[in-house]
Design a protein around this motif. Structure first.
Motif, PDB file in Angstrom:
ATOM      1  N   UNK A 133       0.810  -1.217   0.092  1.00 39.99           N
ATOM      2  CA  UNK A 133      -0.098   0.055  -0.079  1.00 39.99           C
ATOM      3  C   UNK A 133       1.000   1.214  -0.011  1.00 39.99           C
ATOM      4  N   UNK A 134       1.986   1.357   0.926  1.00 34.66           N
ATOM      5  CA  UNK A 134       2.871   2.584   0.788  1.00 34.66           C
ATOM      6  C   UNK A 134       3.543   2.795  -0.313  1.00 34.66           C
ATOM      7  N   UNK A 135       4.044   1.582  -1.252  1.00 32.24           N
ATOM      8  CA  UNK A 135       4.582   1.693  -2.284  1.00 32.24           C
ATOM      9  C   UNK A 135       3.863   2.167  -3.322  1.00 32.24           C
ATOM     10  N   UNK A 136       2.663   1.505  -3.417  1.00 28.25           N
ATOM     11  CA  UNK A 136       1.542   1.969  -4.612  1.00 28.25           C
ATOM     12  C   UNK A 136       1.103   3.344  -4.431  1.00 28.25           C
ATOM     13  N   UNK A 137       0.946   3.841  -3.120  1.00 29.51           N
ATOM     14  CA  UNK A 137       0.518   5.064  -2.757  1.00 29.51           C
ATOM     15  C   UNK A 137       1.763   6.145  -3.014  1.00 29.51           C
ATOM     16  N   UNK A 138       3.090   5.824  -2.923  1.00 29.72           N
ATOM     17  CA  UNK A 138       4.105   6.450  -3.089  1.00 29.72           C
ATOM     18  C   UNK A 138       4.383   6.817  -4.925  1.00 29.72           C
ATOM     19  N   UNK A 139       4.062   5.672  -5.470  1.00 28.46           N
ATOM     20  CA  UNK A 139       4.172   5.934  -7.016  1.00 28.46           C
ATOM     21  C   UNK A 139       3.178   6.694  -7.458  1.00 28.46           C
ATOM     22  N   UNK A 140       1.803   6.582  -6.978  1.00 29.08           N
ATOM     23  CA  UNK A 140       0.925   7.432  -7.447  1.00 29.08           C
ATOM     24  C   UNK A 140       0.557   8.803  -6.880  1.00 29.08           C
ATOM     25  N   UNK A 141       1.309   9.069  -5.802  1.00 27.27           N
ATOM     26  CA  UNK A 141       1.437  10.466  -5.351  1.00 27.27           C
ATOM     27  C   UNK A 141       2.115  11.503  -5.851  1.00 27.27           C
ATOM     28  N   UNK A 142       1.745  12.753  -6.396  1.00 31.63           N
ATOM     29  CA  UNK A 142       2.643  13.653  -7.037  1.00 31.63           C
ATOM     30  C   UNK A 142       3.761  14.097  -6.155  1.00 31.63           C
ATOM     31  N   UNK A 143       4.892  14.562  -6.721  1.00 36.43           N
ATOM     32  CA  UNK A 143       5.995  14.858  -6.284  1.00 36.43           C
ATOM     33  C   UNK A 143       5.723  15.917  -4.978  1.00 36.43           C
ATOM     34  N   UNK A 144       6.254  16.134  -3.770  1.00 42.06           N
ATOM     35  CA  UNK A 144       5.963  16.965  -3.023  1.00 42.06           C
ATOM     36  C   UNK A 144       4.883  16.593  -2.055  1.00 42.06           C
ATOM     37  N   UNK A 145       3.995  15.624  -2.381  1.00 39.24           N
ATOM     38  CA  UNK A 145       2.771  15.367  -1.579  1.00 39.24           C
ATOM     39  C   UNK A 145       2.879  14.367  -0.344  1.00 39.24           C
ATOM     40  N   UNK A 146       4.224  13.635  -0.215  1.00 39.04           N
ATOM     41  CA  UNK A 146       4.467  12.813   0.557  1.00 39.04           C
ATOM     42  C   UNK A 146       4.060  13.090   2.033  1.00 39.04           C
ATOM     43  N   UNK A 147       3.515  12.165   3.030  1.00 43.28           N
ATOM     44  CA  UNK A 147       2.963  12.306   4.213  1.00 43.28           C
ATOM     45  C   UNK A 147       4.295  12.577   5.039  1.00 43.28           C
ATOM     46  N   UNK A 148       4.245  13.714   5.748  1.00 43.35           N
ATOM     47  CA  UNK A 148       5.519  14.133   6.469  1.00 43.35           C
ATOM     48  C   UNK A 148       5.449  13.139   7.747  1.00 43.35           C
ATOM     49  N   UNK A 149       6.557  12.491   8.182  1.00 39.04           N
ATOM     50  CA  UNK A 149       6.744  11.684   9.367  1.00 39.04           C
ATOM     51  C   UNK A 149       8.187  11.540   9.606  1.00 39.04           C
TER      52      UNK A 149
END
Length: 356
Positions: free
Chosen positions: A340-356
C-alpha cells in the motif's frame, strides 16, 4: 515532363491522405482510446474493492473454509473484531490529510481504555463520566502533539513516536502489568458483545464514527483546508488558510477519535490491559494507506479505509480457516502495508508525501 498519356510529372511526391478529424475512422479511434482510458481508471479506482469481492467469493466456496466462512457467527465476529481497528484508522485520517503520520494513535486508544476502566473500577465513576474523562485525555494528548508539531515545528515522527512510548510506559506503570476487569459497566460491555437486528452494536458505533469523520473531512471547510495543507502548505498559506491552526486541529481531532476507539476497545474486551497500543497501530496504518489506492486515488478517505480494513480482515480470516499457520496474520499485514505504501508513493505527485 509529360508522360505518354499526356499527364504532367512535377517531380514532387503526392502528399499522403489524411483522415479528417471528424471522419468515422477518427471518431472510432478516439472513442477506443477513451474507452481504454476509462477502463484503466475504473480498475485503478476499484481494483482493491474488486479484490475484496473476489476474496469473499473464493473463501465462501472453498471446501476447506466455505461453511465456516459463510456462517453468520463468523461474519458477526469478523465485523465486530474490526470495529476497533477501523476506529483507530479513522483517527489517522486527520493528520494524514494534513500531510503527517501520527504514530501515537494506538497508544492514545490504549490510554483512553485504561482511563475509562480505572474511572469506573477504581474510582466508582458513572459510565458517562468515565467515558468523558477518556475522551478528554485523548484531546489533551492531541493538544500537546499539536503544539509540539504545529507551533514548535518538532519533527512529527519524533513527537508522535515519543508520545506513544511515553504513554506505553505510563500505562504499564499504572496497571503494573495487570488487567482492570472489575467494575466495568454492563452497559458498555453490552455495546461490545450484543447485536441489534443481527448486527453487532459495536459495528454500528464504529459506522457512526465513520459517518461523522466522513462529514468533517469531506463536507466542511476544515476538511478542505486539511487536504490543502497536506498538498502544499505554502500555497495554502498564500490563499489565506491558517496552516498552524489546521495542523494543530488535525492532531486534536486525531486524539479525540483515537480516544473514542479506546472506549470501543474497552467495550469489546470488557477489560483494560497493559498493552501499549502498538498492536493497534500497524493494521490502522495499513488500512489508511490502502485507502489511498482505492475510490479517491492519492488521498485517504473513510470509504477507502473501510475497504482496506475489510480486505485485510477477510484475507486473514479466510487464510486461517483454510489452515494457514498463526504467523500469517502478521506477515499479511506487513506485506499489505508495504504494498500500500509503495503504490501510494508511486501514485502521489512529487512533494505530496506524508511528512513523518
Amino acid at each position: 515532363m509529360v508522360d505518354v498519356n499526356g499527364s504532367v510529372d512535377t517531380g514532387v511526391a503526392p502528399e499522403p491522405a489524411v483522415t479528417p478529424p471528424g471522419s468515422g475512422t477518427g471518431r472510432r479511434a478516439a472513442s477506443g482510446v477513451r474507452r481504454s482510458r476509462s477502463a484503466v481508471a475504473v480498475v485503478e479506482r476499484y481494483g482493491l474493492l474488486l479484490m475484496l469481492v473476489l476474496m469473499v467469493v473464493v473463501f465462501a466456496v472453498l471446501p476447506e473454509s466455505g461453511a465456516a466462512f459463510r456462517s453468520s457467527a463468523n461474519v458477526q465476529a469478523l465485523l465486530a473484531n474490526q470495529a476497533v481497528g477501523l476506529a483507530v484508522a479513522l483517527a489517522l485520517l486527520f493528520p494524514m490529510a494534513a500531510g503527517y503520520l501520527d504514530f501515537s494513535v494506538g497508544a492514545v486508544s490504549a490510554t483512553a481504555c485504561v482511563v475509562a476502566a480505572a474511572g469506573m473500577s477504581r474510582f466508582g465513576l458513572p459510565m458517562p463520566v468515565a467515558i468523558a474523562l477518556a475522551l478528554a485525555a485523548g484531546v489533551l494528548i492531541g493538544v500537546v502533539l499539536g503544539v509540539l508539531v504545529a507551533r514548535f515545528a518538532m519533527n512529527p515522527f519524533i513527537a508522535t513516536l515519543g508520545m506513544a512510548t511515553l504513554l506505553g510506559g505510563a500505562i504499564f506503570a499504572y496497571t503494573d502489568g495487570m488487567q482492570i476487569t472489575e467494575g466495568i459497566s454492563a452497559g458498555l460491555t453490552d455495546l461490545g458483545s450484543l447485536t441489534w437486528l443481527g448486527v453487532p452494536r459495536i459495528v454500528l458505533a464504529a459506522a457512526g464514527m465513520g459517518a461523522v469523520v466522513w462529514f468533517v473531512i469531506g463536507q466542511t471547510p476544515l476538511g478542505r483546508h486539511l487536504f490543502a495543507v497536506g498538498s502544499n502548505a505554502n500555497a495554502a498559506r498564500l490563499v489565506g488558510v491558517n496552516v498552524t491552526r489546521v495542523q494543530f486541529l488535525s492532531f486534536v481531532l486525531s486524539g479525540l477519535v483515537a480516544a473514542a476507539a479506546g472506549v470501543l476497545l474497552l467495550a469489546r474486551q470488557g477489560a483494560a490491559t497493559s498493552d501499549s497500543g502498538m498492536s493497534l497501530l500497524f493494521p490502522a496504518l495499513t488500512a489508511v494507506f490502502l485507502s489511498t489506492i482505492v475510490i479517491e486515488m492519492g488521498r485517504p478517505s473513510v470509504l477507502g479505509t473501510v475497504i482496506g480494513v475489510l480486505f485485510v480482515a477477510v484475507s486473514v480470516s479466510g487464510l486461517t480457516l483454510v489452515g494457514a499457520p498463526s504467523w500469517v496474520s502478521q506477515v499479511f499485514n506487513g506485506a499489505a502495508l508495504l504494498v500500500a505504501v509503495g503504490m501510494a508513493s508511486i501514485g502521489r505527485p512529487r512533494g505530496r508525501a506524508a511528512r513523518g
